[in-house]
Every structure is written in C-alpha cells, then in structure tokens.
Design a protein around this motif. Structure first.
Motif, PDB file in Angstrom:
ATOM      1  N   ALA A   1       6.540 -19.485  16.755  1.00 54.46           N
ATOM      2  CA  ALA A   1       6.997 -18.434  17.672  1.00 54.46           C
ATOM      3  C   ALA A   1       8.494 -18.153  17.691  1.00 54.46           C
ATOM      4  O   ALA A   1       8.901 -17.029  17.985  1.00 54.46           O
ATOM      5  N   GLY A   2       9.357 -19.091  17.381  1.00 51.63           N
ATOM      6  CA  GLY A   2      10.780 -18.898  17.626  1.00 51.63           C
ATOM      7  C   GLY A   2      11.592 -18.403  16.451  1.00 51.63           C
ATOM      8  O   GLY A   2      12.793 -18.666  16.392  1.00 51.63           O
ATOM      9  N   PHE A   3      11.016 -17.683  15.541  1.00 52.52           N
ATOM     10  CA  PHE A   3      11.723 -17.278  14.327  1.00 52.52           C
ATOM     11  C   PHE A   3      11.045 -16.047  13.737  1.00 52.52           C
ATOM     12  O   PHE A   3      10.001 -15.605  14.213  1.00 52.52           O
ATOM     13  N   GLU A   4      11.642 -15.506  12.679  1.00 50.32           N
ATOM     14  CA  GLU A   4      11.090 -14.357  11.963  1.00 50.32           C
ATOM     15  C   GLU A   4      10.935 -14.726  10.493  1.00 50.32           C
ATOM     16  O   GLU A   4      11.311 -15.824  10.076  1.00 50.32           O
ATOM     17  N   ALA A   5      10.432 -13.782   9.712  1.00 51.37           N
ATOM     18  CA  ALA A   5      10.332 -13.992   8.266  1.00 51.37           C
ATOM     19  C   ALA A   5      10.407 -12.653   7.558  1.00 51.37           C
ATOM     20  O   ALA A   5       9.968 -11.624   8.092  1.00 51.37           O
ATOM     21  N   VAL A   6      10.993 -12.666   6.380  1.00 51.21           N
ATOM     22  CA  VAL A   6      10.949 -11.523   5.474  1.00 51.21           C
ATOM     23  C   VAL A   6      10.028 -11.886   4.321  1.00 51.21           C
ATOM     24  O   VAL A   6      10.196 -12.945   3.693  1.00 51.21           O
ATOM     25  N   VAL A   7       9.042 -11.051   4.063  1.00 43.88           N
ATOM     26  CA  VAL A   7       8.144 -11.228   2.922  1.00 43.88           C
ATOM     27  C   VAL A   7       8.572 -10.233   1.850  1.00 43.88           C
ATOM     28  O   VAL A   7       8.545  -9.019   2.076  1.00 43.88           O
ATOM     29  N   VAL A   8       9.009 -10.756   0.711  1.00 42.07           N
ATOM     30  CA  VAL A   8       9.416  -9.911  -0.413  1.00 42.07           C
ATOM     31  C   VAL A   8       8.226  -9.804  -1.358  1.00 42.07           C
ATOM     32  O   VAL A   8       7.844 -10.789  -2.002  1.00 42.07           O
ATOM     33  N   LEU A   9       7.624  -8.643  -1.419  1.00 38.15           N
ATOM     34  CA  LEU A   9       6.434  -8.412  -2.230  1.00 38.15           C
ATOM     35  C   LEU A   9       6.820  -7.860  -3.591  1.00 38.15           C
ATOM     36  O   LEU A   9       7.567  -6.879  -3.684  1.00 38.15           O
ATOM     37  N   CYS A  10       6.314  -8.483  -4.640  1.00 38.12           N
ATOM     38  CA  CYS A  10       6.571  -7.970  -5.980  1.00 38.12           C
ATOM     39  C   CYS A  10       5.681  -6.748  -6.238  1.00 38.12           C
ATOM     40  O   CYS A  10       4.630  -6.582  -5.600  1.00 38.12           O
ATOM     41  N   PRO A  11       6.057  -5.865  -7.157  1.00 37.83           N
ATOM     42  CA  PRO A  11       5.279  -4.642  -7.388  1.00 37.83           C
ATOM     43  C   PRO A  11       3.820  -4.881  -7.750  1.00 37.83           C
ATOM     44  O   PRO A  11       2.939  -4.106  -7.334  1.00 37.83           O
ATOM     45  N   GLU A  12       3.513  -5.942  -8.513  1.00 39.16           N
ATOM     46  CA  GLU A  12       2.118  -6.178  -8.890  1.00 39.16           C
ATOM     47  C   GLU A  12       1.269  -6.564  -7.683  1.00 39.16           C
ATOM     48  O   GLU A  12       0.107  -6.141  -7.570  1.00 39.16           O
ATOM     49  N   HIS A  13       1.808  -7.373  -6.795  1.00 39.59           N
ATOM     50  CA  HIS A  13       1.076  -7.684  -5.571  1.00 39.59           C
ATOM     51  C   HIS A  13       0.917  -6.436  -4.700  1.00 39.59           C
ATOM     52  O   HIS A  13      -0.127  -6.231  -4.071  1.00 39.59           O
ATOM     53  N   VAL A  14       1.948  -5.598  -4.665  1.00 44.26           N
ATOM     54  CA  VAL A  14       1.863  -4.357  -3.894  1.00 44.26           C
ATOM     55  C   VAL A  14       0.737  -3.474  -4.437  1.00 44.26           C
ATOM     56  O   VAL A  14      -0.039  -2.891  -3.665  1.00 44.26           O
ATOM     57  N   ASP A  15       0.629  -3.377  -5.748  1.00 47.89           N
ATOM     58  CA  ASP A  15      -0.435  -2.559  -6.342  1.00 47.89           C
ATOM     59  C   ASP A  15      -1.809  -3.066  -5.911  1.00 47.89           C
ATOM     60  O   ASP A  15      -2.698  -2.277  -5.574  1.00 47.89           O
ATOM     61  N   THR A  16      -2.005  -4.385  -5.947  1.00 48.89           N
ATOM     62  CA  THR A  16      -3.286  -4.966  -5.551  1.00 48.89           C
ATOM     63  C   THR A  16      -3.590  -4.665  -4.083  1.00 48.89           C
ATOM     64  O   THR A  16      -4.706  -4.295  -3.720  1.00 48.89           O
ATOM     65  N   ILE A  17      -2.589  -4.811  -3.242  1.00 50.45           N
ATOM     66  CA  ILE A  17      -2.770  -4.590  -1.802  1.00 50.45           C
ATOM     67  C   ILE A  17      -3.059  -3.128  -1.514  1.00 50.45           C
ATOM     68  O   ILE A  17      -3.953  -2.789  -0.727  1.00 50.45           O
ATOM     69  N   GLN A  18      -2.331  -2.238  -2.175  1.00 49.87           N
ATOM     70  CA  GLN A  18      -2.497  -0.814  -1.895  1.00 49.87           C
ATOM     71  C   GLN A  18      -3.840  -0.289  -2.387  1.00 49.87           C
ATOM     72  O   GLN A  18      -4.422   0.615  -1.787  1.00 49.87           O
ATOM     73  N   ARG A  19      -4.352  -0.861  -3.476  1.00 44.92           N
ATOM     74  CA  ARG A  19      -5.655  -0.408  -3.988  1.00 44.92           C
ATOM     75  C   ARG A  19      -6.759  -0.577  -2.955  1.00 44.92           C
ATOM     76  O   ARG A  19      -7.743   0.158  -2.954  1.00 44.92           O
ATOM     77  N   ASP A  20      -6.582  -1.556  -2.078  1.00 42.55           N
ATOM     78  CA  ASP A  20      -7.579  -1.771  -1.028  1.00 42.55           C
ATOM     79  C   ASP A  20      -7.275  -0.968   0.233  1.00 42.55           C
ATOM     80  O   ASP A  20      -7.899  -1.184   1.284  1.00 42.55           O
ATOM     81  N   GLY A  21      -6.317  -0.046   0.141  1.00 38.56           N
ATOM     82  CA  GLY A  21      -6.062   0.883   1.231  1.00 38.56           C
ATOM     83  C   GLY A  21      -5.247   0.340   2.379  1.00 38.56           C
ATOM     84  O   GLY A  21      -5.236   0.928   3.466  1.00 38.56           O
ATOM     85  N   PHE A  22      -4.537  -0.750   2.181  1.00 39.46           N
ATOM     86  CA  PHE A  22      -3.740  -1.336   3.249  1.00 39.46           C
ATOM     87  C   PHE A  22      -2.448  -0.544   3.441  1.00 39.46           C
ATOM     88  O   PHE A  22      -1.705  -0.302   2.483  1.00 39.46           O
ATOM     89  N   SER A  23      -2.172  -0.133   4.660  1.00 38.47           N
ATOM     90  CA  SER A  23      -0.863   0.415   4.990  1.00 38.47           C
ATOM     91  C   SER A  23       0.114  -0.731   5.231  1.00 38.47           C
ATOM     92  O   SER A  23      -0.287  -1.907   5.304  1.00 38.47           O
TER      93      SER A  23
END
Length: 535
Positions: A425-447
């Motif tokens: 709870a007491g912190f944040e995080a930045v997730v740096v997504l590589c383009p290939e992972h982004v392609d996989t995620i977007q193909r499934d329609g995730f915003s």
C-alpha cells in the motif's frame, strides 16, 4: 475568521525598524491587502516571493499592502531581510489584531475595499486564489493584469499553512527563521584559475565534482551553453535540497557542460530542475533516504525526436547522448548544488546505478494507448518531463505467453516484490512494457485502464506469508491491509489504488522483456510523480 462581506476593524501597529505606530483605517486607498504571517512557517516563506512580485507591479498610491508579523521584532527583521519583503511590515507582537481578524492559519490574506469591507480571503497557499487576488488588485491599481502564480514554477498548487499564533498555546516566543526556499537572483558562479600545467580533468576529479571524469566547465563552454537560453545567468531556477543550494541558470549550464550536453538541452534542464524541487516530489527525502530510490527522468512529446532521445532497445543504458547526458547533468546538480554526496547526506545502503544517469524516453509510436504525459494532463503535442523516485529495474521475462492475461500475471508476480514482499500500500510502481508484450496485450482488446485494473486486482501477497513463525516474526501492518482473493487464495492487496501503477511503453522489438520499477514511499509524506511541460 472574518469572511467576505464583513467589515474589517481598523487598527494601529508599530512598523518594523521604527518606534512609530502605523494606523490602518477606512476610508483608505482603493483596496488594501493584509497578510498575517509567522517567521517559522514554511508556507509563509512559500507565499512571500509571489507577494513581492505583486507589490512591485502595483501602484502603491492606489492600493495598500501590509505584512503583519505575529512574531517579535528581531526574528521578523531577519525574516524581512531574508525574504527581501517589498511591503511595509507591521508587528502584532501581542496578537491583538490577530484576535480581531481571527485567521485560522497563516499565511492568511484579507483583501479589503476602500471602506474596509472584506472582498476576499485566502488561508494557506493557493495559486488560484493568489491569481484572483492579483487580478482584483491590478484592476484597482489600474495596471496591466498578469499571472502571478504560474502552474509549473516548481511550487505546488496548494500547501497547508501553520496554526495562527493567537490559537497556539503560549510559548517563549523564540521563533526560528528557516531557509528562504525561493531566493532572489544570486551572485555569479565562482571562477577557478588553474595553472597551465594542471590537468583540468584531473582537477575536477580531485575536487569531487563526480566519481567519473567530466568535461571541464571552462568559461567559454559555459557561455556557449548559456547562449541557448534567454534566461539571465544569475537567475535562481530553484534551491536544490537537502542543502538548498542555489541552482542558477549559470550553474545548470556548467553541469550541462560537465555532462557533455548539447546547448539545446538547456530547454529540458531548466524545467527539470523546477520539477525536481516541486515539493510533491520531495527531493529532500529522495536525496537523503537509505532506500534505493533515485530520480528517474521520463521524456515525452516531440522533444524526443528534436533532441535525439532514445526510446527503443537499450533504453535504460548508454544508447543515446541525449538520455545519458541529461541524466548525468541532473545528477551532477543534485550532488554539487544540492549537496547529496554518498556517505554524507546521501545515506543509501546499497545505492542505485541510476545515480550516474537515469533517463528514458517513452516509445509513443509503439504505444496504442495514451502516453504518460497525456495521463498527467498534457496534450500529445506538448513536450514534457516526468520525475519518479525509482528503484532499479526488476526484470519481467515472458516469452511463451500468447494471451494478455498470461503476460500480465507474470508482471503481477514481479509487482508483488516492490519495496518488500510482505509490505503493501505505501508505494507506487512504473511498469515499462516492451513493444512485443504490448502487441500481445492489445490483441486481446485490453485498454490501458484495463491493464492497470488487471494488475491492481491480481497483485497481492498470500495471507499465509504473514503467519507468525517459530521465532515470533510477523508483520503488524497487515491488520491495515485490504484482504482480497486471487486465484482462490486469500491475499492482501499490494497497491492501495490502480493509480499507483503507471504504465510506460519503451524498449526494443527483439525480445519479450518488460520491467517493473518500484518507488520510494509515496503520498503527501513521500514522493509523488510530477510532470512539467517544456517551452
């Protein structure tokens, strides 16, 4: 506290450095601004540089400005000199006038018309209210209206004040004057003459400018850097904590020279320094913590291409002059001007290689969603820099997944280790997504919001990890964590809100590697991500 529409009482107080009393009564000039303050109030110190600028713009014959101190004469005199106050200072040592006006906190501003009726009040620091008061006073003084408090000047939009002295328990009256966080123009940087047989690079190393060799900041090189900006060399851009050294334009230029920046990088460095000294970022805490955190710079907008920032393969390493030199110039400023030297004020237990240089650009062209700076409230065409107090990279390697959920589940397992496995709870995080992972995620329609919500809902620590072991070790804070169920197992939710997870797209296209960067502690007492626009 007197409110708008009420009649303000007239009064008489002794003026600073005199034995005479100054009567403030009605009818008066077309408008009067009364500012109640304490010398040891950080928010008062934050406010007066704006009021000084306001006083300089107004016609003193048309409006009256009075600063009313709730402290004794000696500390008030030191404060007035330190802040270079541009308005008469009155002493309310017995707090009689404070009791009449009854401000709940300081600074408190009362804007009065010529008959003493309250037109507007402001308690604590609020840029919107300051601008409204400035507009009203400029109209009364018949001078050109202007924006008194700019949105991105290194100062937060609002900041709570301190309890008014007349509401405090009695004390010995020995208020302390603290550091002026908003200095006026400073003296020019010092010049060092070296003998002809002295190696300039070796001198810089022995002087402790950095642990790596630097480009010697000769007068000629610094002046060439200064020609890239219209700002005066002696202008103080910010005071860099923890030592609150004056970061003048000239000293920023010298750091840019030492890091090997091109002159055009001054366009990024000046707002970057302002962003770093924004109180929301809490650079003092980031600089002095024993944690791993170091300021990560994220660059967005057209400036990425204009100055050659890299956002593709090797984005976190030595891939581009722009990334490396901006990050290094910034770190040189933090050390040499801010004073955060390792082993002295910088007490990080293990440190972070990002303290040499920690700068990336977002690969917006590979991002099917909104880039980071748009999420932070800016237009796509606006260039911007973001600062995040980041731990080193945590690698996410997922090469077999063909579905978004599988990729994101792997990221969840890595997110669970942010800060410490059993802390939530007491912190944040930045997730740096590589383009290939982004392609996989977007193909499934995730915003982008779908991704964030999935990570939020599926990142947790099993309740069994908090059981008391034979040595009596447990985590008492678990009583405050939210319990959820993930894949049928009771867990504590890792993050307090989805907004604590930021998403950035960067990296190359030849490997399915993403990364997680945890933060230092977050929230009002920690460090919050800040984004500043570039001119």
């Amino acid at each position: 506290m007197l409110q708008s529409g009420e009649s303000a009482p007239s009064f008489s107080l002794r003026a600073l450095h005199t034995t005479e009393r100054r009567a403030v009564g009605w009818p008066a000039a077309s408008a009067t601004l009364l500012v109640f303050f304490e010398t040891d109030c950080p928010t008062c110190q934050l406010t007066f540089p704006y009021l000084n600028r306001l006083a300089e713009r107004l016609n003193a014959q048309a409006v009256n400005l009075f600063a009313i101190s709730q402290d004794n004469e000696s500390v008030t005199a030191a404060f007035a000199e330190q802040m270079q106050l541009r308005m008469p200072v009155l002493l309310d040592e017995d707090l009689s006038v404070s009791r009449q006006y009854d401000p709940l906190a300081v600074p408190s501003l009362f804007l009065l018309d010529r008959n003493g009726q309250v037109l507007r009040t402001q308690t604590a620091f609020d840029k919107t209210e300051l601008n409204a008061i400035a507009t009203e006073l400029c109209a009364q003084a018949e001078c050109e209206p202007f924006v008194l408090a700019e949105a991105f000047d290194g100062v937060p939009a609002v900041k709570p004040g301190c309890t008014s002295r007349h509401l405090e328990p009695p004390d010995d009256g020995s208020a302390n004057v603290t550091t002026n966080l908003h200095a006026q123009p400073s003296a020019r940087a010092s010049r060092i003459e070296l003998a002809d047989d002295t190696d300039a690079i070796e001198y810089c190393l022995s002087a402790g400018f950095d642990a790596l060799p630097v480009v010697p900041p000769t007068v000629e090189r610094v002046e060439r850097m200064l020609r890239a900006t219209s700002h005066s060399p002696d202008e103080v851009v910010a005071l860099i904590p923890p030592n609150y050294g004056q970061a003048t334009v000239e000293k920023i230029a010298a750091s840019a020279v030492m890091a090997g920046c091109e002159p055009a990088m001054m366009r990024v460095l000046l707002p970057l320094v302002r962003a770093a000294c924004d109180e929301r970022f809490n650079l003092h805490g980031v600089q002095a913590t024993t944690h791993f955190a170091a300021p990560l710079i994220i660059v967005n907008g057209p400036v990425r291409h204009e100055l050659g920032f890299a956002s593709h393969g090797n984005v976190f390493s030595n891939v581009a002059r722009a990334n490396s030199t901006l990050g290094r110039a910034f770190q040189l400023l933090l050390t040499n001007v801010g004073g955060a030297r390792p082993g002295e004020i910088d007490m990080s237990t293990l440190g972070n290689p990002g303290k040499f240089s920690y700068c990336i650009a977002e690969r917006e062209e590979a991002n099917p969603w909104e880039p980071l700076h748009i999420e932070q409230g800016f237009a796509r065409a606006q260039s911007a820099v973001t600062l995040f107090a980041a731990e080193p990279l945590r690698a996410v390697s997922e090469h077999k997944a063909r579905r978004a959920r599988t990729v994101l589940k792997t990221i969840c397992r890595t997110l669970a280790t942010v800060w410490s496995y059993r802390m939530c709870a007491g912190f944040e995080a930045v997730v740096v997504l590589c383009p290939e992972h982004v392609d996989t995620i977007q193909r499934d329609g995730f915003s982008k919001n779908d991704v964030r919500e999935f990570l939020f809902d599926n990142t947790g620590i099993p309740v069994r990890a908090y059981e008391i072991d034979e040595d009596g070790e447990g985590v008492q804070l678990a009583a405050h964590y939210e319990r959820i169920t993930i894949d049928g197992e009771p867990c504590y939710r890792k993050f307090r809100a989805p907004e604590q997870i930021k998403l950035v797209v960067a990296g190359g296209t030849a490997g399915k590697f993403s990364a997680v960067l945890g933060s230092w502690t977050t929230g009002p007492r920690g460090s919050q991500m800040v984004t500043y626009p570039l001119d």
